[in-house]
Motif scaffolding. Structure first.
Motif, short mmCIF file in Angstrom:
data_model
loop_
_atom_site.label_atom_id
_atom_site.label_comp_id
_atom_site.label_asym_id
_atom_site.label_seq_id
_atom_site.Cartn_x
_atom_site.Cartn_y
_atom_site.Cartn_z
N ARG A 28 -15.55 -39.01 108.32
CA ARG A 28 -14.06 -38.74 108.69
C ARG A 28 -13.43 -37.54 107.87
NH1 ARG A 28 -11.63 -42.80 110.93
NH2 ARG A 28 -9.46 -42.18 110.03
N PRO A 29 -12.35 -37.02 108.31
CA PRO A 29 -11.94 -35.80 107.38
C PRO A 29 -11.53 -36.48 105.93
CG PRO A 29 -10.93 -35.86 109.60
CD PRO A 29 -11.61 -37.17 109.39
N ALA A 30 -11.69 -35.46 105.07
CA ALA A 30 -11.58 -35.95 103.64
C ALA A 30 -11.24 -34.79 102.91
CB ALA A 30 -13.04 -36.49 103.08
N GLY A 31 -10.12 -34.24 103.00
CA GLY A 31 -9.46 -33.01 102.15
C GLY A 31 -8.96 -31.94 103.09
N PRO A 32 -8.39 -31.12 102.54
CA PRO A 32 -7.46 -30.03 103.05
C PRO A 32 -8.51 -29.06 104.10
CG PRO A 32 -7.39 -29.55 100.84
CD PRO A 32 -8.21 -30.97 101.05
N ALA A 33 -7.79 -28.57 105.07
CA ALA A 33 -8.76 -27.33 105.80
C ALA A 33 -8.92 -26.33 104.83
CB ALA A 33 -8.06 -27.03 106.80
N VAL A 34 -10.07 -25.59 104.65
CA VAL A 34 -10.38 -24.44 103.90
C VAL A 34 -10.33 -23.08 104.78
CG1 VAL A 34 -11.85 -23.26 102.23
CG2 VAL A 34 -11.46 -25.69 101.99
N GLU A 35 -9.94 -22.10 104.53
CA GLU A 35 -10.21 -20.80 105.65
C GLU A 35 -11.57 -20.48 105.08
OE1 GLU A 35 -7.25 -17.25 106.47
OE2 GLU A 35 -8.40 -16.81 104.44
N LEU A 36 -12.28 -20.45 106.23
CA LEU A 36 -13.66 -19.62 105.97
C LEU A 36 -13.75 -18.21 106.45
CD1 LEU A 36 -16.78 -20.43 105.61
CD2 LEU A 36 -16.60 -20.93 108.11
N LEU A 37 -12.86 -18.14 107.76
CA LEU A 37 -12.93 -16.48 108.18
C LEU A 37 -11.40 -16.31 108.53
CD1 LEU A 37 -14.38 -14.21 109.10
CD2 LEU A 37 -14.67 -15.36 111.32
N GLY A 38 -10.85 -15.11 107.88
CA GLY A 38 -9.57 -14.82 108.16
C GLY A 38 -9.56 -13.37 108.51
N GLY A 39 -8.28 -12.93 108.18
CA GLY A 39 -8.31 -11.26 108.23
C GLY A 39 -7.96 -10.75 109.64
N PHE A 40 -7.59 -11.75 110.50
CA PHE A 40 -7.21 -11.48 111.83
C PHE A 40 -5.92 -10.87 112.43
CE2 PHE A 40 -10.95 -14.33 112.33
CZ PHE A 40 -11.85 -13.67 112.99
N LYS A 69 3.56 -16.09 112.20
CA LYS A 69 2.44 -16.55 112.98
C LYS A 69 1.59 -17.47 112.31
CE LYS A 69 2.29 -12.63 116.06
NZ LYS A 69 1.53 -11.52 116.67
N SER A 70 1.00 -18.48 112.98
CA SER A 70 0.03 -19.59 112.38
C SER A 70 -1.15 -19.58 112.78
CB SER A 70 0.63 -20.84 112.45
OG SER A 70 1.10 -21.21 113.73
N GLY A 71 -2.24 -20.02 112.41
CA GLY A 71 -3.53 -19.89 113.08
C GLY A 71 -4.34 -18.55 112.96
N TYR A 72 -5.00 -18.04 113.65
CA TYR A 72 -5.54 -16.73 113.56
C TYR A 72 -6.71 -16.83 112.41
CZ TYR A 72 -1.95 -14.78 116.53
OH TYR A 72 -1.12 -14.43 117.70
N GLN A 73 -7.56 -17.90 112.38
CA GLN A 73 -8.43 -17.92 111.40
C GLN A 73 -9.43 -19.16 111.88
OE1 GLN A 73 -6.83 -19.74 107.75
NE2 GLN A 73 -5.22 -20.65 108.88
N VAL A 74 -10.49 -19.20 111.09
CA VAL A 74 -11.40 -20.19 111.37
C VAL A 74 -11.44 -21.22 109.99
CG1 VAL A 74 -14.00 -20.91 111.46
CG2 VAL A 74 -12.94 -18.97 112.84
N VAL A 75 -11.16 -22.56 110.07
CA VAL A 75 -11.06 -23.37 109.00
C VAL A 75 -12.31 -24.30 108.87
CG1 VAL A 75 -8.70 -22.99 108.96
CG2 VAL A 75 -9.47 -24.91 109.89
N PHE A 76 -12.39 -24.85 107.87
CA PHE A 76 -13.60 -25.70 107.58
C PHE A 76 -12.95 -27.19 107.24
CE2 PHE A 76 -16.20 -28.29 105.04
CZ PHE A 76 -17.46 -28.46 105.83
N VAL A 77 -13.09 -28.07 107.85
CA VAL A 77 -12.43 -29.51 107.33
C VAL A 77 -13.62 -30.35 106.92
CG1 VAL A 77 -11.10 -31.38 108.25
CG2 VAL A 77 -10.58 -29.40 109.16
N PRO A 78 -13.56 -30.63 105.92
CA PRO A 78 -14.58 -31.41 105.00
C PRO A 78 -14.58 -32.98 105.53
CG PRO A 78 -12.77 -30.79 103.41
CD PRO A 78 -12.65 -29.98 104.80
N PHE A 79 -15.71 -33.12 105.61
CA PHE A 79 -15.90 -34.77 105.85
C PHE A 79 -16.73 -35.71 104.91
CE2 PHE A 79 -14.23 -33.74 109.74
CZ PHE A 79 -14.44 -34.71 110.91
N ARG A 80 -16.31 -37.01 104.82
CA ARG A 80 -16.87 -37.86 103.98
C ARG A 80 -17.01 -39.11 104.77
NH1 ARG A 80 -15.01 -36.92 99.11
NH2 ARG A 80 -13.07 -37.77 99.66
N ASP A 81 -18.09 -39.76 104.91
CA ASP A 81 -18.16 -40.87 105.58
C ASP A 81 -17.68 -40.92 106.99
OD1 ASP A 81 -19.41 -42.35 103.23
OD2 ASP A 81 -17.45 -42.78 102.58
#
Length: 150
Positions: free
Chosen positions: A99-111, A85-97
């Motif tokens: 626009r997206p600037a880096g990989p998504a980071v899991e912020l909330l998981g364990g679902f 399964k994929s997803g089942y989490q909240v991610v954070f996508v960092p921005f610079r200027d």
């Protein structure tokens, strides 16, 4: 085909139904339209395949620590028909200027349980007036509030 995060530009063509994620032709659509495919905009950021992003909120106003100061929170509801399964989490996508600037980071998981059963599925995300991140969960029938550690 990956779910994605992208800016929306006036008059831009994003591919549907002739292509996906830019110039990837969807051969199921007949007749195709090569000229439209050539003009398709490639999305800014791929979130992953079948993660089902259903919630989106800017981090402005959040009281979470500095790594989460500029970017987007994305609630990934998840795939029910994929292994693994994929997803089942909240991610954070960092921005610079702006626009997206880096990989998504899991912020909330364990679902997901160890057996792959869904304990929860993030749907909506929002930053509340006190700076906490609210996450609506339509399986756990809960609204989670994420804050910085005291």
């Amino acid at each position: 085909m990956p779910d994605f995060l992208t800016s929306v530009r006036d008059g831009a063509f994003y591919g549907w139904p002739y292509s996906y994620h830019g110039h990837h032709v969807d051969v199921r659509v007949q007749p195709g339209d090569p000229a439209r495919v050539a003009s398709a905009v490639t999305p800014d950021f791929a979130l992953g395949t079948h993660v089902a992003p259903l919630g989106l909120a800017a981090s402005a106003g959040s009281d979470l620590p500095a790594p989460f100061a500029r970017g987007m929170f994305v609630g990934l509801h998840g795939s029910w028909n994929r292994r693994p399964k994929s997803g089942y989490q909240v991610v954070f996508v960092p921005f610079r200027d702006g626009r997206p600037a880096g990989p998504a980071v899991e912020l909330l998981g364990g679902f997901l349980s160890g057996d792959g059963d869904a304990w929860g599925r993030p749907v909506g995300v929002a930053v509340d007036t006190r700076g906490g991140l609210l996450v609506a969960d339509d399986v756990g029938n809960t609204v989670w509030r994420v804050t910085a550690a005291p």
